[in-house]
Design an enzyme around this catalytic site. Structure first.
Site, short mmCIF file in Angstrom:
data_model
loop_
_atom_site.label_atom_id
_atom_site.label_comp_id
_atom_site.label_asym_id
_atom_site.label_seq_id
_atom_site.Cartn_x
_atom_site.Cartn_y
_atom_site.Cartn_z
N LEU A 7 62.44 -25.87 83.75
CA LEU A 7 63.76 -25.41 84.18
C LEU A 7 64.22 -24.29 83.26
O LEU A 7 64.09 -24.40 82.03
CB LEU A 7 64.79 -26.54 84.14
CG LEU A 7 64.57 -27.72 85.09
CD1 LEU A 7 65.64 -28.77 84.88
CD2 LEU A 7 64.55 -27.26 86.54
N CYS A 8 64.75 -23.23 83.84
CA CYS A 8 65.31 -22.14 83.05
C CYS A 8 66.57 -21.65 83.75
O CYS A 8 67.02 -22.25 84.71
CB CYS A 8 64.30 -21.02 82.83
SG CYS A 8 63.87 -20.10 84.29
N ALA A 9 67.11 -20.57 83.28
CA ALA A 9 68.39 -20.08 83.81
C ALA A 9 68.29 -19.73 85.30
O ALA A 9 69.12 -20.14 86.09
CB ALA A 9 68.88 -18.89 83.01
N LEU A 39 67.94 -24.05 86.73
CA LEU A 39 68.66 -25.25 86.34
C LEU A 39 69.46 -25.83 87.51
O LEU A 39 69.57 -27.05 87.64
CB LEU A 39 69.58 -24.95 85.15
CG LEU A 39 70.21 -26.12 84.45
CD1 LEU A 39 69.15 -27.05 83.87
CD2 LEU A 39 71.13 -25.65 83.35
#
Length: 101
Positions: A7-9, A39
């Site tokens: 998960l990232c921005a 996310l």
């Protein structure tokens, strides 16, 4: 097959890392499904994951996600490994956290 979810921005910055992780897993004969998401997609993706790895830009969400998904392994990717896109190191980290190493 185990599922490793990153998960990232926005789900974009980890795409190169996912490619490197897939190459490392294949090279070592590990059967993993590896994918990256934003996310915002956590509610749809975390329940089916065996481990969730957070990019450095969203690491502040670790405690919140762990509270929401107490039965899941949720960890932060090391800044150095993320910055150098060291897929092999991240796969090994995930294996260790899942108790496979």
């Amino acid at each position: 097959m185990k599922k490793i979810t990153l998960l990232c921005a926005a789900g974009m910055s980890t795409s190169l890392l996912v490619t490197k992780m897939k190459q490392a897993a294949e090279k070592n004969g590990y059967d993993y499904e590896i994918a990256a998401y934003s996310l915002a997609e956590a509610p749809a993706q975390v329940p089916s994951a065996d481990i969730v790895l957070l990019g450095p830009q969203v690491r502040f969400n670790e405690k919140k996600l762990q509270a929401q998904y107490p039965d899941k392994i949720i960890r932060c990717i090391e800044m150095r490994d993320y910055g150098t896109m060291n897929g092999e190191a991240v796969v090994n980290f995930a294996r260790k956290e899942m108790g496979e190493q």
